[in-house]
Design an enzyme around this catalytic site. Structure first.
Site, PDB file in Angstrom:
ATOM      1  N   CYS A  10       0.861  -1.190   0.000  1.00 33.89           N
ATOM      2  CA  CYS A  10       0.000   0.000   0.000  1.00 33.89           C
ATOM      3  C   CYS A  10       0.891   1.231   0.000  1.00 33.89           C
ATOM      4  CB  CYS A  10      -0.991  -0.013   1.171  1.00 33.89           C
ATOM      5  SG  CYS A  10      -0.250   0.072   2.808  1.00 33.89           S
ATOM      6  N   ASN A  13       2.182   1.532   4.397  1.00 32.87           N
ATOM      7  CA  ASN A  13       2.472   0.258   5.091  1.00 32.87           C
ATOM      8  C   ASN A  13       2.173   0.353   6.589  1.00 32.87           C
ATOM      9  OD1 ASN A  13       5.337  -1.959   5.654  1.00 32.87           O
ATOM     10  ND2 ASN A  13       3.256  -2.506   5.180  1.00 32.87           N
ATOM     11  N   CYS A  15      -1.517   0.896   7.413  1.00 28.53           N
ATOM     12  CA  CYS A  15      -2.962   0.603   7.534  1.00 28.53           C
ATOM     13  C   CYS A  15      -3.360  -0.628   6.708  1.00 28.53           C
ATOM     14  CB  CYS A  15      -3.810   1.801   7.108  1.00 28.53           C
ATOM     15  SG  CYS A  15      -3.585   3.256   8.146  1.00 28.53           S
ATOM     16  N   ARG A  16      -3.437  -0.461   5.379  1.00 26.45           N
ATOM     17  CA  ARG A  16      -4.041  -1.522   4.565  1.00 26.45           C
ATOM     18  C   ARG A  16      -3.159  -2.746   4.378  1.00 26.45           C
ATOM     19  NH1 ARG A  16      -5.169   2.378  -0.277  1.00 26.45           N
ATOM     20  NH2 ARG A  16      -3.214   3.149   0.602  1.00 26.45           N
ATOM     21  N   SER A  17      -1.897  -2.552   3.956  1.00 30.52           N
ATOM     22  CA  SER A  17      -1.086  -3.749   3.666  1.00 30.52           C
ATOM     23  C   SER A  17      -0.703  -4.536   4.923  1.00 30.52           C
ATOM     24  CB  SER A  17       0.135  -3.427   2.791  1.00 30.52           C
ATOM     25  OG  SER A  17       1.022  -2.551   3.415  1.00 30.52           O
ATOM     26  N   ASP A 130      -8.376   4.073   1.127  1.00 25.81           N
ATOM     27  CA  ASP A 130      -7.393   4.460   2.147  1.00 25.81           C
ATOM     28  C   ASP A 130      -8.126   4.974   3.389  1.00 25.81           C
ATOM     29  OD1 ASP A 130      -5.389   5.557   3.657  1.00 25.81           O
ATOM     30  OD2 ASP A 130      -4.439   6.611   1.984  1.00 25.81           O
TER      31      ASP A 130
HETATM   32  P1  4NP Z   1      -1.830   2.922   4.122  1.00 27.55           P
HETATM   33  O1  4NP Z   1      -2.482   4.274   4.664  1.00 27.55           O
HETATM   34  O2  4NP Z   1      -1.285   3.228   2.740  1.00 27.55           O
HETATM   35  O3  4NP Z   1      -2.987   2.000   4.082  1.00 27.55           O
HETATM   36  O4  4NP Z   1      -0.768   2.512   5.118  1.00 27.55           O
HETATM   37  C1  4NP Z   1      -1.788   5.495   4.713  1.00 27.55           C
HETATM   38  C2  4NP Z   1      -0.981   5.776   5.775  1.00 27.55           C
HETATM   39  C3  4NP Z   1      -0.323   6.994   5.835  1.00 27.55           C
HETATM   40  C4  4NP Z   1      -0.482   7.900   4.812  1.00 27.55           C
HETATM   41  C5  4NP Z   1      -1.302   7.602   3.738  1.00 27.55           C
HETATM   42  C6  4NP Z   1      -1.938   6.374   3.683  1.00 27.55           C
HETATM   43  N1  4NP Z   1       0.156   9.157   4.874  1.00 27.55           N
HETATM   44  O5  4NP Z   1      -0.066   9.978   3.980  1.00 27.55           O
HETATM   45  O6  4NP Z   1       0.948   9.405   5.790  1.00 27.55           O
END
Ligand code: 4NP
Length: 161
Positions: A10, A13, A15-17, A130
């Site tokens: 993702c 790294n 939240c989703r992955s 997201d």
């Molecule tokens: P992820 O979510 O891609 O599912 O881990 C996010 C975590 C942090 C950010 C964006 C998406 N960020 O912009 O910091």
């Protein structure tokens, strides 16, 4: 039995992955296949490298019995294309970023994780939304989508083992 490796990707790294990593690991463990299926996760962005998953993701995962506090964020690297059979993106932008890194000789499967969804409620989704800037419903939907896609991914991998 052979070995198959799966990398979930993702943006951050956190939240989703890592949620996909924890859910899929739990399913693989329950079926006694952890010696045959190697699982990891990473992000295309580098802001959160070394951090544990977002506490909101950990909380929602734990409510369904998945622990992910052992995971730490890392960035995707070129060597991942040498090491993984499946590289599965959580959303279309992640996939664009991965396609740009893809070496010509990569023979594995690079694609969207939600292509594995089979439940009629979830087949309309191509991206895992997201949840980072949203509320708790977003984290719950992430788990719903990931659980459904994981079932079919595991079914397909078991046919190849
Ligand atoms: P992820 O979510 O891609 O599912 O881990 C996010 C975590 C942090 C950010 C964006 C998406 N960020 O912009 O910091």
């Amino acid at each position: 039995m052979s070995h198959i490796s799966v990398l979930f990707v993702c943006l951050g790294n956190i939240c989703r992955s890592p949620t996909a990593h924890a859910v899929f690991q739990s399913m693989v463990d329950k079926q006694g296949l952890s010696d045959h299926i190697l699982i990891d996760s990473c992000g295309t962005g580098d802001w959160h490298i070394g951090r544990a998953p977002d506490p909101r993701s950990q909380h929602h995962a734990l409510m369904r019995g998945y622990t992910m506090n052992n995971l730490r964020a890392r960035g995707v690297g070129h060597s991942d294309f040498d090491q993984f059979d499946y590289i599965l993106a959580m959303d279309s932008q992640n996939l664009v970023d991965l396609e740009a890194m893809r070496p010509n000789d990569f023979n594995g499967e690079l694609g969207l994780f939600l292509n594995f969804c089979r439940h009629p409620h979830f087949t309309e989704y191509s991206d895992v939304p997201d949840p980072y800037y949203g509320g708790s419903q977003g984290f719950s939907l992430v788990l719903d989508l990931i659980e459904d896609a994981s079932l079919e991914l595991l079914r397909q991998i078991k046919e190849r083992l």
